[in-house]
Design a protein around this motif. Sequence first.
Motif, PDB file in Angstrom:
ATOM      1  N   SER A 136      49.736  34.290  43.941  1.00  0.00           N
ATOM      2  CA  SER A 136      48.623  34.753  43.524  1.00  0.00           C
ATOM      3  C   SER A 136      48.339  36.274  43.431  1.00  0.00           C
ATOM      4  O   SER A 136      47.977  36.620  42.448  1.00  0.00           O
TER       5      SER A 136
ATOM      6  N   PHE B 105      47.516  37.844  39.784  1.00  0.00           N
ATOM      7  CA  PHE B 105      46.657  39.014  39.566  1.00  0.00           C
ATOM      8  C   PHE B 105      47.289  40.174  38.598  1.00  0.00           C
ATOM      9  O   PHE B 105      46.632  40.711  37.880  1.00  0.00           O
TER      10      PHE B 105
ATOM     11  N   GLU C  86      47.720  39.174  34.958  1.00  0.00           N
ATOM     12  CA  GLU C  86      46.836  39.081  34.284  1.00  0.00           C
ATOM     13  C   GLU C  86      46.275  40.670  33.989  1.00  0.00           C
ATOM     14  O   GLU C  86      45.825  40.796  32.736  1.00  0.00           O
TER      15      GLU C  86
ATOM     16  N   ALA D  17      37.214  38.997  41.349  1.00  0.00           N
ATOM     17  CA  ALA D  17      37.793  40.397  41.611  1.00  0.00           C
ATOM     18  C   ALA D  17      39.250  40.661  41.597  1.00  0.00           C
ATOM     19  O   ALA D  17      39.662  41.459  41.077  1.00  0.00           O
ATOM     20  N   ASN D  18      39.693  39.701  42.290  1.00  0.00           N
ATOM     21  CA  ASN D  18      41.314  39.887  42.732  1.00  0.00           C
ATOM     22  C   ASN D  18      41.893  38.628  43.199  1.00  0.00           C
ATOM     23  O   ASN D  18      41.520  38.269  44.332  1.00  0.00           O
ATOM     24  N   THR D  19      42.711  38.025  42.456  1.00  0.00           N
ATOM     25  CA  THR D  19      43.266  36.716  42.892  1.00  0.00           C
ATOM     26  C   THR D  19      44.134  36.764  44.380  1.00  0.00           C
ATOM     27  O   THR D  19      44.628  36.037  44.675  1.00  0.00           O
ATOM     28  N   SER D  20      44.518  38.273  44.423  1.00  0.00           N
ATOM     29  CA  SER D  20      45.421  38.408  45.778  1.00  0.00           C
ATOM     30  C   SER D  20      44.524  38.282  47.124  1.00  0.00           C
ATOM     31  O   SER D  20      45.004  38.551  48.175  1.00  0.00           O
TER      32      SER D  20
ATOM     33  N   CYS E  90      40.191  36.183  34.054  1.00  0.00           N
ATOM     34  CA  CYS E  90      40.158  37.697  34.065  1.00  0.00           C
ATOM     35  C   CYS E  90      39.638  38.256  35.786  1.00  0.00           C
ATOM     36  O   CYS E  90      38.774  37.991  36.236  1.00  0.00           O
ATOM     37  N   CYS E  91      40.874  39.033  36.269  1.00  0.00           N
ATOM     38  CA  CYS E  91      40.701  39.763  37.526  1.00  0.00           C
ATOM     39  C   CYS E  91      40.086  40.921  37.377  1.00  0.00           C
ATOM     40  O   CYS E  91      40.537  41.910  36.942  1.00  0.00           O
ATOM     41  N   THR E  92      38.612  41.263  37.852  1.00  0.00           N
ATOM     42  CA  THR E  92      38.159  42.256  37.209  1.00  0.00           C
ATOM     43  C   THR E  92      38.107  43.502  38.311  1.00  0.00           C
ATOM     44  O   THR E  92      37.800  44.631  37.973  1.00  0.00           O
TER      45      THR E  92
END
Lengths: 331, 331
Positions: A74, A78, A81, B66-69, B94-96
């Motif tokens: 993950s 992140f 991307e 926001a954040n896949t981590s 999209c990780c914003t």
Amino acid sequence: MNIYDIAKAANVSIATVSRVINGSGKVSPATRDKILRIIQENDYTPNAFARGLGMGSMRTVGILCANTSDLYLSEAVFHLENNLRKSGFNSLLCCTGYDRGEKENALRLMLSKSVDAVILVGSNYIESEDSANDYIRRAAQQIPVFMMNGAVKGENIYCVTCDDYTVSYELAEMLLTTGSKSILFAQRNNSYSTRRMIAGIRDACAKHGVTFSGEHIANCEVGVAGVIRALQEASRRVKFDTVMCFNDLLAASALKYAQQEGLSVPSQLRISGYDYSVLSLITTPLLTTVDNKVELMSQTTVNVLVHCLAKDLLVSQHTVISANIVKGHST
Amino acid sequence: MNIYDIAKAANVSIATVSRVINGSGKVSPATRDKILRIIQENDYTPNAFARGLGMGSMRTVGILCANTSDLYLSEAVFHLENNLRKSGFNSLLCCTGYDRGEKENALRLMLSKSVDAVILVGSNYIESEDSANDYIRRAAQQIPVFMMNGAVKGENIYCVTCDDYTVSYELAEMLLTTGSKSILFAQRNNSYSTRRMIAGIRDACAKHGVTFSGEHIANCEVGVAGVIRALQEASRRVKFDTVMCFNDLLAASALKYAQQEGLSVPSQLRISGYDYSVLSLITTPLLTTVDNKVELMSQTTVNVLVHCLAKDLLVSQHTVISANIVKGHST
């Protein structure tokens, strides 16, 4: 308003509109002005279709990973991307799971989506039998394939890996020179990374005259209970005072095993993790782990991809990134 | 071979080829046969562009998080992608990040990519000032917007939330009836979820005659050290014997605070988490936490999306899913 409407309003072909949008090919100044005026008047934003039509590219990269709920993957997704977006690429995500057939299907599906490139994230895309990796080579005949944390040789395949061998060797050596007498390696799936890690541990053990055979590898099922069970079974098979784990989650679970067995860490059992994840910061004792530079690897993978797609002549086919030992209190 | 080549070979327009590929519109049987023959002879797979051209849709959904981590978000993304794929949709990720302006830009960017719908994942897309959510309403004028774990009222906006209020009320009540005298709430970002959780805790405290004011909310910076610092500051401000945390990571960090301060958990300090993540299973003691059903919520969000895009008349604009308390040993 779409590209058809603009073509109709301007009384030109779609191809002409596309050329104007993409600033490519010959269009007379008068026609160009007419089309741009219609676009502006109608507040038209050339969408992905139109751009795709014009350039044969949607500037989209397929990201394949087994499971974004894995801590390492993950974080990789992140950073990939984010770096791709900064370079103007969209990320089409596919979480394939760990099944070989599913991975192959997912890759095939991704190729049908006109992506510019595909990134395989994580070491579990590589099979130990190299011929089983032909599905990756077949994909690479169509578009460039980038592998993060895995390596397959072949044309149009670009790999960024962590030097798992060296850091595992160093970590095993550090442990063996500071009191460890026998090492058990705990893994979940047999992967490219685990094989490199095992090789490093094996060589360090050999140097120090310590036995490390197949008996010293514990295959853990999913979940804390699975790890505890695997370590219990291993303890009936071999003696060990140190458990080196494939990742921090296994190491955190190994701490639970120690607790359950009444073994104090690190005095009676030493445990190390891998990945330098958030887990390593919240366990008690804090985990000794390996920082395998997921952010740097992600960034490097995207850099290689960008240079490759720009047809740069000098693109490294295999970039190896060094990892660091992070000393905690569990060893 | 692309759609242009087929059109050229068949001596027809691109639109005609597109109609045949998509099985829509009128095409003479002779022309259809000719096109299909060329397609077959050339082993042509209609790609995403061509399909996009024909249907005005690439069956692609934009996922913004926001954040896949983040543990919760990464699991949500995993389940969303899997469910979307099963329903034949691609996932554009999209990780914003958490910055308001970045989130707005990312949403605008996603709209320009001709996605069929967009899913905003996580409670941090909602601002406490409702007028600040107009950027979501503007997006919904173009395509349906789905919110997972957040709710904004508006046309073409569909929300799936967890009943954070009720479960937080229940958890606070459980704690207050089993020995807790004063509750501190630890949060990272002020979000839709935290506001609902705070409301639940506040109401439970009020019922039991326990003070719970703004003083009883600790804002934690990122990292274990940030949480420890925030709790130390809070302890100088108010007395508390219980820390209810916004998520398991904060709770695991609160355990570190207890350890550092020499407070035994749960006898001197009770700590609860939220999200029922892997963290809650590896801490010592095991965390009391809340299972907010991330898999079910993801699946429900995709179900609503599929029905909505299929123009079903009966689509719930706001689905609320109940959460469960998972009792550990930290309370």
